[in-house]
Design an enzyme around this catalytic site. Structure first.
Site, mmCIF file in Angstrom:
data_model
loop_
_atom_site.group_PDB
_atom_site.id
_atom_site.type_symbol
_atom_site.label_atom_id
_atom_site.label_comp_id
_atom_site.label_asym_id
_atom_site.label_seq_id
_atom_site.Cartn_x
_atom_site.Cartn_y
_atom_site.Cartn_z
ATOM 1 N N HIS A 199 -8.005 -17.136 34.188
ATOM 2 C CA HIS A 199 -9.382 -17.640 34.141
ATOM 3 C C HIS A 199 -9.519 -19.039 34.741
ATOM 4 O O HIS A 199 -10.606 -19.614 34.714
ATOM 5 C CB HIS A 199 -9.908 -17.656 32.705
ATOM 6 C CG HIS A 199 -10.354 -16.311 32.220
ATOM 7 N ND1 HIS A 199 -11.563 -15.752 32.590
ATOM 8 C CD2 HIS A 199 -9.763 -15.398 31.427
ATOM 9 C CE1 HIS A 199 -11.698 -14.565 32.018
ATOM 10 N NE2 HIS A 199 -10.608 -14.325 31.307
ATOM 11 N N LYS A 243 -10.433 -11.648 38.868
ATOM 12 C CA LYS A 243 -11.506 -12.456 38.270
ATOM 13 C C LYS A 243 -12.249 -13.228 39.371
ATOM 14 O O LYS A 243 -12.986 -12.622 40.122
ATOM 15 C CB LYS A 243 -10.933 -13.310 37.160
ATOM 16 C CG LYS A 243 -10.518 -12.362 36.020
ATOM 17 C CD LYS A 243 -10.003 -12.981 34.782
ATOM 18 C CE LYS A 243 -9.853 -11.890 33.729
ATOM 19 N NZ LYS A 243 -8.515 -11.829 33.150
ATOM 20 N N SER A 248 -9.499 -17.192 27.140
ATOM 21 C CA SER A 248 -10.624 -16.371 27.574
ATOM 22 C C SER A 248 -11.732 -16.218 26.535
ATOM 23 O O SER A 248 -12.858 -15.919 26.889
ATOM 24 C CB SER A 248 -10.118 -15.003 28.009
ATOM 25 O OG SER A 248 -9.378 -14.406 26.975
HETATM 26 C C1 LIG Z 1 -7.586 -10.829 32.654
HETATM 27 C C2 LIG Z 1 -6.346 -11.437 32.239
HETATM 28 C C3 LIG Z 1 -5.109 -10.867 32.582
HETATM 29 C C4 LIG Z 1 -5.004 -9.540 33.263
HETATM 30 O O1 LIG Z 1 -5.309 -9.630 34.630
HETATM 31 P P1 LIG Z 1 -5.603 -8.329 35.454
HETATM 32 O O2 LIG Z 1 -5.290 -8.713 36.850
HETATM 33 O O3 LIG Z 1 -7.049 -7.981 35.281
HETATM 34 O O4 LIG Z 1 -4.705 -7.249 34.960
HETATM 35 C C5 LIG Z 1 -3.958 -11.532 32.217
HETATM 36 N N1 LIG Z 1 -4.013 -12.693 31.545
HETATM 37 C C6 LIG Z 1 -5.175 -13.278 31.197
HETATM 38 C C7 LIG Z 1 -5.183 -14.570 30.469
HETATM 39 C C8 LIG Z 1 -6.378 -12.659 31.519
HETATM 40 O O5 LIG Z 1 -7.530 -13.231 31.166
#
Ligand SMILES: *Cc1c(COP(=O)(O)O)cnc(C)c1O
Length: 397
Positions: free
Chosen positions: A213, A245, A185
């Protein structure tokens, strides 16, 4: 007597002094390309809403209708009385979309990692992580009684070294679990899952990929990293993702075999002991899967926008790190300068936050931009002009 809660203020004050505290911005309305942040109209350049689905009419309509047919809340946790037909339908639809035997939906991606990882490996097992894995994976691993190994970022030679050492352990490990982010990310680079999966196979290890992502971004029609590398499904034992996302709503999920699904919901404490999604959330997630299947233009447009932005920014002389995806870091170096660039961009009408130490290494401060399919060419050019102006003023280019 001393106030036992006095550390709350002193530790917070310390963060403020070191400029490590979060200054929360307020979005006055939907997360759309042009939005209102702290009362100012700006171009959104850092949301995770890759495809613009959070404000898509079909998702909004589905949420409204579900409130009317199913109410505002689910009434319980899923294993007791909160398992609605909508939850079951979403899992079936998602599994079909992913080409997996089964899927399980959690309240969030964080809850999926924190709930499932400690059940997959425990006493006598080994979990091997990429050194740049997401914090929710790190917490999931901390909750496990397994031993821990780390390999250098995306370095499969180093992973091979850790696996070879693990083979010498006595007594032998019962199970080995390799976990990696799909898309990292902070840098926007893609994990070498095409090399990790066969290596895991040679050593009899399980593979868990967190594709938060990558979903809605990579692969055929946004089906994610397993599709991107055209890997046989059985090579990746757990494909974890999120609806928060590119899908534009909220919720975590895992996909894989039906054995994985049955195991995961019977064992994950975050799933068993926390209330299920309200109907509006589930219906909006269902609509998001529908939109991904029936409106392929959003993923296409996301990549067109990404190429347009990367090309222009590269031509201007910005250092865009090792990104291969719509996450494009604009490398600045020093924390103070990254913060100045972000403030100047905001004045010029572009909202993109600085990412600084300790989120990234010292000297690697950056503005992290995330592309969006809903941006028009003029919007992207507007942002490029703002970056050019601010970048020259601050002598970054
Ligand atoms: C955003 C993210 C999460 C968490 O996801 P949520 O559904 O927002 O709790 C987990 N792992 C990665 C790699 C992320 O970027």
């Amino acid at each position: 007597m001393r106030d036992p809660s006095s550390f709350l203020k002193s530790e917070y004050d310390d963060l403020v002094r070191r400029e490590l505290d979060w200054k929360l911005r307020v979005l006055g309305g939907p997360s759309s390309p042009w939005c209102t942040v702290d009362g100012k109209k700006v171009l959104m350049f850092c949301s995770n809403n890759y495809l613009g689905l959070s404000n898509h009419p079909r998702l909004k309509q589905a949420a409204i209708e579900a409130v009317q047919t199913h109410g505002a809340g689910s009434g319980s946790v899923r294993p007791i009385a909160g398992n609605m037909d909508l939850h079951v339908e979403l899992e079936a639809r998602l599994a079909k979309f992913k080409g997996a035997e089964a899927s399980l939906v959690y309240q969030t991606g964080f809850a999926a990692n924190a709930g499932l990882i400690p059940q997959l490996a425990g006493e006598g097992d080994l979990i091997i992580s990429d050194e740049l894995n997401h914090g929710s994976i790190i917490d999931g691993v901390r909750l496990s009684h397994a031993e821990r190994g780390v390999y250098k970022h995306s370095d499969t030679d180093d992973l091979a070294r850790v696996l070879a050492e693990a083979e010498k352990a006595s007594p032998a490990y019962r199970r080995i679990l390799i976990i990696t982010d799909g898309v990292f990310s902070m840098d926007g680079d893609i994990a070498p899952l095409d090399r990790v999966a066969p290596l895991a196979g040679e050593h009899g290890a399980m593979v868990y990929v967190d594709d938060a992502h990558g979903e809605g971004v990579l692969g055929e029609g946004g089906r994610g990293i397993v599709s991107h590398f055209k890997l046989p499904r059985e090579r990746v034992h757990v494909e974890m993702g999120t609806f928060s996302k590119a899908f534009g709503v909220v919720g975590g999920h895992v996909s894989g075999s039906s054995d994985l699904r049955s195991f995961a919901y019977n064992k994950s404490r975050t799933w068993l002991l926390s209330g299920s999604h309200p109907p509006a959330v589930v219906a909006a997630c269902l609509a998001a899967v529908d939109v991904l299947e029936s409106e392929p233009q959003h993923v296409r447009r996301l990549w067109e926008n990404t190429r347009r932005f990367k090309k222009a920014m590269g031509d201007l002389g910005f250092d865009l790190g090792r990104s291969e995806t719509p996450i494009t870091p604009v490398m600045v170096g020093e924390s103070g300068k990254a913060k100045k660039l972000s403030s100047r961009l905001f004045e010029l009408g572009v909202f993109a936050l600085p990412i600084v130490f300790p989120m990234v290494a010292q000297g690697k401060a950056r503005i992290r931009t995330i592309m969006n399919a809903a941006l028009a060419d003029e919007d992207i050019d507007f942002a490029i002009n703002a970056f050019e102006k601010a970048g020259k003023e601050l002598e970054i280019i």
